[in-house]
Design a protein around this motif. Structure first.
Motif, mmCIF file in Angstrom:
data_model
loop_
_atom_site.group_PDB
_atom_site.id
_atom_site.type_symbol
_atom_site.label_atom_id
_atom_site.label_comp_id
_atom_site.label_asym_id
_atom_site.label_seq_id
_atom_site.Cartn_x
_atom_site.Cartn_y
_atom_site.Cartn_z
ATOM 1 N N ARG A 86 -5.267 22.550 7.230
ATOM 2 C CA ARG A 86 -4.881 22.309 5.840
ATOM 3 C C ARG A 86 -5.911 22.888 4.875
ATOM 4 N NH1 ARG A 86 -2.491 17.425 7.918
ATOM 5 N NH2 ARG A 86 -4.509 16.349 7.843
ATOM 6 N N LEU A 87 -7.189 22.763 5.217
ATOM 7 C CA LEU A 87 -8.235 23.353 4.376
ATOM 8 C C LEU A 87 -8.092 24.875 4.318
ATOM 9 C CD1 LEU A 87 -11.370 21.282 5.499
ATOM 10 C CD2 LEU A 87 -10.112 21.084 3.344
ATOM 11 N N ILE A 88 -7.854 25.480 5.472
ATOM 12 C CA ILE A 88 -7.679 26.933 5.528
ATOM 13 C C ILE A 88 -6.438 27.352 4.753
ATOM 14 C CG2 ILE A 88 -7.239 28.883 7.071
ATOM 15 C CD1 ILE A 88 -8.913 27.409 9.196
ATOM 16 N N GLY A 89 -5.342 26.598 4.911
ATOM 17 C CA GLY A 89 -4.119 26.919 4.186
ATOM 18 C C GLY A 89 -4.305 26.839 2.686
ATOM 19 N N ARG A 90 -5.049 25.845 2.222
ATOM 20 C CA ARG A 90 -5.301 25.708 0.781
ATOM 21 C C ARG A 90 -6.123 26.882 0.266
ATOM 22 N NH1 ARG A 90 -7.685 20.825 0.811
ATOM 23 N NH2 ARG A 90 -5.631 19.891 1.135
ATOM 24 N N PRO A 147 -13.382 26.057 -2.448
ATOM 25 C CA PRO A 147 -12.949 24.675 -2.236
ATOM 26 C C PRO A 147 -13.804 23.705 -3.048
ATOM 27 C CG PRO A 147 -14.129 25.484 -0.314
ATOM 28 C CD PRO A 147 -13.904 26.665 -1.204
ATOM 29 N N ALA A 148 -13.203 22.621 -3.486
ATOM 30 C CA ALA A 148 -13.934 21.649 -4.297
ATOM 31 C C ALA A 148 -15.120 21.085 -3.541
ATOM 32 C CB ALA A 148 -12.992 20.532 -4.744
ATOM 33 N N GLU A 149 -14.940 20.780 -2.276
ATOM 34 C CA GLU A 149 -16.011 20.269 -1.440
ATOM 35 C C GLU A 149 -16.276 21.256 -0.305
ATOM 36 O OE1 GLU A 149 -15.089 16.389 -0.054
ATOM 37 O OE2 GLU A 149 -14.943 15.509 -2.063
ATOM 38 N N GLY A 150 -17.527 21.320 0.110
ATOM 39 C CA GLY A 150 -17.892 22.259 1.166
ATOM 40 C C GLY A 150 -17.261 21.925 2.502
ATOM 41 N N TRP A 151 -17.013 22.948 3.295
ATOM 42 C CA TRP A 151 -16.448 22.773 4.630
ATOM 43 C C TRP A 151 -17.565 22.461 5.623
ATOM 44 C CZ3 TRP A 151 -12.549 27.374 5.617
ATOM 45 C CH2 TRP A 151 -11.488 27.275 4.698
ATOM 46 N N SER A 152 -17.166 21.834 6.729
ATOM 47 C CA SER A 152 -18.086 21.646 7.843
ATOM 48 C C SER A 152 -18.276 22.984 8.563
ATOM 49 C CB SER A 152 -17.533 20.611 8.823
ATOM 50 O OG SER A 152 -16.363 21.114 9.463
#
Length: 437
Positions: free
Chosen positions: A61-65, A73-78
């Motif tokens: 979902r993060l990648i799709g967004r 992204p609003a918040e950093g990814w792991s």
């Protein structure tokens, strides 16, 4: 012989052997799709598999967004999400296709597994021979990485204060050579131009950028106002009039520099460029981290003319040296600059910036900007220490010989072919140039 993923030696990662004899890393991100999760239920209880599947969908979902919005992204990814995404991009490039045996000129071959892993097996670079921003037929993943990085860079420039910027791209060169690329692009538009109007800054790279491009820097000395050295806009206009606007390539201004010099009067220079229909290139090497510098660029574009501004990746985004962002307010001109770059290019600066922005997120980068601004204000509440330091710097600089009316100016590390702005001194071949209107 190189293997299908472009390496000649056995990888240190565990490998699975495929039916066709090819091999791939056991941490391949494409191994677990919805079909494979369903098959896993034959071996592991379905409730556990569904839990794992939902966890993976969180990454997806993060990648799709990201793919949908093209924004930081609003918040950093792991790190797990970032590496999952990079591996997904890598398997989209032809050098990582299972069973592929490329025999062409550009197949992304890499001899060392260490090098392959360092670049996440993204070995095709970015762009094509005619355009650094073009998509590569054999490298859909690398092309997507390039486009996404440029999109995130544009988002961050807007976030940092230049809200009306229209286009930008990451170039695998530091600030000086990136400025040279801008000047060479302008040469195609202004073939008769020889000179660059340059408010003085004692830094070699920006000076050599003009000389390397084949132009003559016209050094405009700054004026002392209090304990600050400021742009002499009137002197810049006199030089434009004396040389003739048609012989001037552009005005080359600077936002961030060393004390006691302060940022150029960008808005006034932008108005001057609009008045004489001159391009305006801004050296914004350190400026993205400074809200003041970004405001100056935004204001200059609003009231006058700013064609392009260049910022360093390492100075503003905490990545290794070797990249810059070229940005502007006219998409056509920025595209023209990208097409001036000869050949394909390294994807390393783009990869570094993409990973950094995904890791920090918009919130993390804004916090870095806020922390820097708070520190620059004088280490919290200790403003007196900052004032003492500023006076000390000014006292050290003030004894340097200052410009004298009608005579020679202070010493300047001029490069070969530079023109000094002194009273009544004009290049012989430009003496009959244009007049002020």
């Amino acid at each position: 012989m190189p293997s299908h993923h472009g390496t000649s030696s056995r990888s240190s990662l565990p490998l699975w052997q495929d039916d066709d004899g090819g091999s791939h890393a056991s941490n391949s991100p494409t191994a677990m799709n919805s079909e494979n999760f369903t098959l896993s239920e034959k071996t592991v209880p379905a409730s556990y598999v569904r839990q794992a599947s939902e966890a993976r969908r969180g990454h997806e979902r993060l990648i799709g967004r990201l793919l949908e919005q093209g924004k930081c992204p609003a918040e950093g990814w792991s790190e797990a999400t970032v590496e999952l995404f990079l591996n997904e991009l890598a398997v989209m490039d032809s050098n990582n296709f299972l069973g592929n045996c490329g025999v062409g000129e550009r197949e992304g071959r890499v001899a060392s597994d260490i090098v392959a892993r360092r670049h996440y097996r993204l070995s095709h670079g970015i762009g094509r021979s005619g355009d650094i921003a073009a998509v590569q037929p054999k490298a859909a993943g690398s092309s997507l990485l390039n486009k996404l990085t440029n999109s995130l860079a544009l988002d961050v420039l807007k976030m940092a204060g230049v809200r009306s910027v229209k286009s930008c791209f990451v170039v695998p060169m530091a600030t000086g050579m990136s400025l040279t690329l801008c000047f060479l692009t302008l040469r195609q538009r202004r073939p008769k131009a020889r000179y660059v109007i340059w408010p003085r800054i004692d830094q070699k790279s920006c000076f050599k950028a003009m000389v390397t491009a084949g132009f003559v820097p016209v050094v405009v000395e700054n004026v002392l106002e209090g304990d600050e050295l400021r742009t002499d806009v009137e002197a810049a206009e006199r030089q434009i009039c004396r040389l003739g606007a048609e012989s001037v390539l552009c005005v080359h201004s600077t936002t961030s520099c060393f004390a006691p010099r302060v940022p150029d009067r960008l808005a006034e220079l932008a108005v001057l460029c609009a008045k004489y229909d001159l391009p305006h290139i801004v050296n914004n090497a350190y400026g993205v981290q400074s809200s003041k510098c970004m405001h100056l660029i935004q204001e200059g574009a609003r009231v006058g003319r700013v064609d392009a501004f260049v910022q360093s990746l390492d100075k503003n985004f905490l990545v290794p040296v070797g990249g810059a962002i070229i940005a502007g307010f006219d998409e056509a001109f920025v595209e023209e600059i990208s097409k001036t770059y000869p050949g394909r290019a390294s994807a390393s600066p783009s990869l570094d910036l993409l990973v950094t922005l995904l890791t920090l997120g918009a919130g993390g980068y804004k916090k870095l900007l806020s922390d820097r601004k708070g520190g620059a204000a004088g280490q919290g509440a200790d403003h007196r220490r900052a004032r003492v330091s500023r006076v000390y710097v000014a006292l050290r600089v003030l004894p340097v010989p200052l410009p004298q009316r009608g005579g020679r100016r202070g010493r300047h590390p001029r490069g070969r072919g530079a023109v000094r702005q002194t009273a009544g001194q004009v290049p012989q071949d430009a003496a009959e140039g244009g007049k002020c209107g």
